[in-house]
Structures are given as C-alpha cells and as structure tokens.
Scaffold this active site. Structure first.
Site, PDB file in Angstrom:
ATOM      1  N   ASP A  95      36.611  27.393  32.189  1.00  0.00           N
ATOM      2  CA  ASP A  95      37.273  28.569  32.095  1.00  0.00           C
ATOM      3  C   ASP A  95      36.187  29.651  32.589  1.00  0.00           C
ATOM      4  O   ASP A  95      35.216  29.944  31.879  1.00  0.00           O
ATOM      5  CB  ASP A  95      38.021  28.936  30.890  1.00  0.00           C
ATOM      6  CG  ASP A  95      38.293  30.405  30.740  1.00  0.00           C
ATOM      7  OD1 ASP A  95      38.424  31.181  31.618  1.00  0.00           O
ATOM      8  OD2 ASP A  95      39.257  30.400  29.439  1.00  0.00           O
ATOM      9  N   ASN A 116      44.089  41.389  43.357  1.00  0.00           N
ATOM     10  CA  ASN A 116      44.921  41.806  44.366  1.00  0.00           C
ATOM     11  C   ASN A 116      44.581  43.206  44.885  1.00  0.00           C
ATOM     12  O   ASN A 116      43.495  43.726  44.176  1.00  0.00           O
ATOM     13  CB  ASN A 116      46.491  41.896  43.753  1.00  0.00           C
ATOM     14  CG  ASN A 116      46.680  42.660  42.669  1.00  0.00           C
ATOM     15  OD1 ASN A 116      46.498  43.816  42.851  1.00  0.00           O
ATOM     16  ND2 ASN A 116      47.021  42.141  41.544  1.00  0.00           N
ATOM     17  N   ASP A 171      42.753  36.334  37.257  1.00  0.00           N
ATOM     18  CA  ASP A 171      42.799  38.183  37.072  1.00  0.00           C
ATOM     19  C   ASP A 171      43.149  38.353  35.666  1.00  0.00           C
ATOM     20  O   ASP A 171      42.525  39.045  34.839  1.00  0.00           O
ATOM     21  CB  ASP A 171      43.820  38.536  38.306  1.00  0.00           C
ATOM     22  CG  ASP A 171      43.384  39.986  38.311  1.00  0.00           C
ATOM     23  OD1 ASP A 171      42.668  40.609  37.981  1.00  0.00           O
ATOM     24  OD2 ASP A 171      44.173  40.788  39.426  1.00  0.00           O
ATOM     25  N   SER A 227      42.367  32.434  46.190  1.00  0.00           N
ATOM     26  CA  SER A 227      43.593  32.468  46.971  1.00  0.00           C
ATOM     27  C   SER A 227      44.433  30.717  46.501  1.00  0.00           C
ATOM     28  O   SER A 227      45.585  30.899  47.239  1.00  0.00           O
ATOM     29  CB  SER A 227      43.411  32.474  48.593  1.00  0.00           C
ATOM     30  OG  SER A 227      43.266  33.833  48.640  1.00  0.00           O
TER      31      SER A 227
HETATM   32  N1  AR6 Z   1      38.902  29.987  35.114  1.00  0.00           N
HETATM   33  C1  AR6 Z   1      38.758  29.535  36.377  1.00  0.00           C
HETATM   34  N2  AR6 Z   1      39.763  29.492  37.419  1.00  0.00           N
HETATM   35  C2  AR6 Z   1      41.063  29.791  37.095  1.00  0.00           C
HETATM   36  C3  AR6 Z   1      41.410  30.394  35.626  1.00  0.00           C
HETATM   37  C4  AR6 Z   1      40.209  30.493  34.833  1.00  0.00           C
HETATM   38  N3  AR6 Z   1      40.513  31.101  33.656  1.00  0.00           N
HETATM   39  N4  AR6 Z   1      42.827  30.650  35.530  1.00  0.00           N
HETATM   40  C5  AR6 Z   1      43.223  30.363  36.914  1.00  0.00           C
HETATM   41  N5  AR6 Z   1      42.289  29.796  37.582  1.00  0.00           N
HETATM   42  P1  AR6 Z   1      44.987  32.703  41.098  1.00  0.00           P
HETATM   43  P2  AR6 Z   1      44.873  33.750  43.762  1.00  0.00           P
HETATM   44  C6  AR6 Z   1      42.203  29.192  38.935  1.00  0.00           C
HETATM   45  O1  AR6 Z   1      46.459  32.493  41.073  1.00  0.00           O
HETATM   46  O2  AR6 Z   1      45.509  32.550  44.217  1.00  0.00           O
HETATM   47  C7  AR6 Z   1      46.871  37.251  40.643  1.00  0.00           C
HETATM   48  O3  AR6 Z   1      48.220  37.572  39.958  1.00  0.00           O
HETATM   49  C8  AR6 Z   1      43.614  28.588  39.458  1.00  0.00           C
HETATM   50  O4  AR6 Z   1      44.000  27.365  38.973  1.00  0.00           O
HETATM   51  O5  AR6 Z   1      44.370  33.069  39.621  1.00  0.00           O
HETATM   52  O6  AR6 Z   1      43.947  34.238  44.417  1.00  0.00           O
HETATM   53  C9  AR6 Z   1      46.192  38.424  41.110  1.00  0.00           C
HETATM   54  O7  AR6 Z   1      46.367  39.568  40.518  1.00  0.00           O
HETATM   55  C10 AR6 Z   1      43.220  28.708  41.199  1.00  0.00           C
HETATM   56  O8  AR6 Z   1      42.701  27.402  41.432  1.00  0.00           O
HETATM   57  O9  AR6 Z   1      44.461  33.715  42.254  1.00  0.00           O
HETATM   58  C11 AR6 Z   1      46.684  38.294  42.517  1.00  0.00           C
HETATM   59  O10 AR6 Z   1      47.970  39.106  42.893  1.00  0.00           O
HETATM   60  C12 AR6 Z   1      42.372  29.862  41.063  1.00  0.00           C
HETATM   61  O11 AR6 Z   1      42.141  30.211  39.717  1.00  0.00           O
HETATM   62  C13 AR6 Z   1      47.071  36.803  42.790  1.00  0.00           C
HETATM   63  O12 AR6 Z   1      47.303  36.428  41.441  1.00  0.00           O
HETATM   64  C14 AR6 Z   1      43.095  30.916  41.685  1.00  0.00           C
HETATM   65  O13 AR6 Z   1      44.478  31.258  41.336  1.00  0.00           O
HETATM   66  C15 AR6 Z   1      45.742  36.071  43.436  1.00  0.00           C
HETATM   67  O14 AR6 Z   1      46.012  34.840  43.720  1.00  0.00           O
END
Ligand code: AR6
Length: 165
Positions: free
Chosen positions: A9, A23, A33, A116
C-alpha cells in the site's frame, strides 16, 4: 540503481515522496488518490486547493502531512481511449515530470503507483511497460531510489512475467 518493484500500500511506504495518480482537479477521488488523502489528512486537500489543478501528463508537489512520506507528487495520467490519443506519451510524461520534480527537490527516494491502470482503464501490461522503461531510462542518468508499488499480487505476478527476457 535499478527500479525496485514491490507489492504494498503506497501510503505506508517511507520514502521522500510518493506519487499520487490524481485527476486534473487535484481535489481527491477514489483508488490510490482516495487512500493518499485519507492517510495524509485534510491538510493535504487544503494545500491541493491552492494549486489550481494540473494538466494531464504534468506533476505538482505538496507536503505529505500524516504520511510517512515527506512529499506527495501529484500527477494526472491519461484516460485510456483505445491507444490512439497520445495516451502512451502522456503516461510517459507523468513518470518523467514526477522524476524531474524529485530531482529538482533533491530527493533521494520515491515511490510510484501504476498510474492510469485503475479507474482510467489503461491496459496493465502496457502501463507496466511504460512505467518500467521510463523510470529505468531516467535512472541511467540520475541517482535515485525508485519503487514501483503494485497493489495486488496479480499485478506483481504480471510484472514478473513482463520482466522475463
Ligand atoms: N497503493 C498502491 N496502489 C494502489 C492503491 C494503494 N493504496 N490503491 C489503488 N492502487 P487508480 P488511475 C492501484 O484508479 O487509474 C481517482 O479517482 C490500483 O490497483 O487509483 O490513474 C483519481 O482521482 C491501480 O493499479 O488511478 C482519478 O480520477 C493503480 O493504483 C482516477 O482515479 C491506479 O489506479 C485516476 O485513475
């Protein structure tokens, strides 16, 4: 030093800066995020409000507040639209601009999530390939300890498969 790929994490990783997959508003969201804002506390959102958002592919830095990391580098990944809308260039820019910001702040260590590859729908293999190649290219010229932090065992296995020669 080569890139280190770990499963964790990212809010728990004690480095100089963790990168947030934000975002364009920089006002929080779900996924990594949401986790970063929850762990950092409300002062992070207050500082983010003063930044006035961030374009796709760019990066901005804040304090880390209650996180073990000193700073958070907020970058905005592209939303996957099929691959013909400059997504790969924009995703590489996220890594490059975040690394450049770490260099400007003279940081020694940082950790990236897989930008992403969640809500924004970027295919994981391709997101991994861009992350690994862009970070490793930077590390050939710059001394920095960089972690790519994958959240699930499945993603870690995928990265191992991808790394096989
Ligand atoms: N630690 C490490 N990786 C993580 C964690 C964590 N605690 N939580 C999730 N991931 P995403 P995006 C991973 O959706 O695709 C948000 O609402 C997850 O498994 O967090 O860039 C923002 O505000 C995935 O592999 O980011 C934007 O609106 C990776 O992090 C949007 O989502 C990215 O997933 C950005 O989307």
């Amino acid at each position: 030093m080569p890139l280190k790929i770990i499963r964790d994490d990212i809010t728990k990783v004690p480095v100089d800066a963790i990168v947030n997959a934000a975002n364009k508003t920089l006002l929080g969201g779900s996924g990594v995020d949401g986790a970063i804002h929850r762990a950092a506390g409300p002062a992070l959102l207050e500082e983010c409000r003063r930044l006035g958002g961030c374009p796709t592919g760019q990066a901005k830095i804040t304090q880390g507040y209650n996180l073990p990391a000193t700073y958070v580098i907020h970058t905005v990944g592209p939303i996957w639209q099929g691959g013909n809308s400059d997504e790969a260039e924009q995703l590489a820019s996220c890594y490059q601009n975040s690394l450049q910001l770490a260099k400007t702040y003279d940081l020694k260590s940082m950790a990236f999530p897989l930008i992403s590859a969640g809500a924004y729908g970027y295919p994981k293999e391709q997101a991994l390939e861009i992350a690994i190649s862009t970070i490793n290219a930077f590390l050939q010229q710059n001394p920095l300890l960089v972690y790519l932090v994958l959240f699930t065992e499945e993603d870690l296995i995928l990265s191992h498969q991808w790394l096989k020669p």
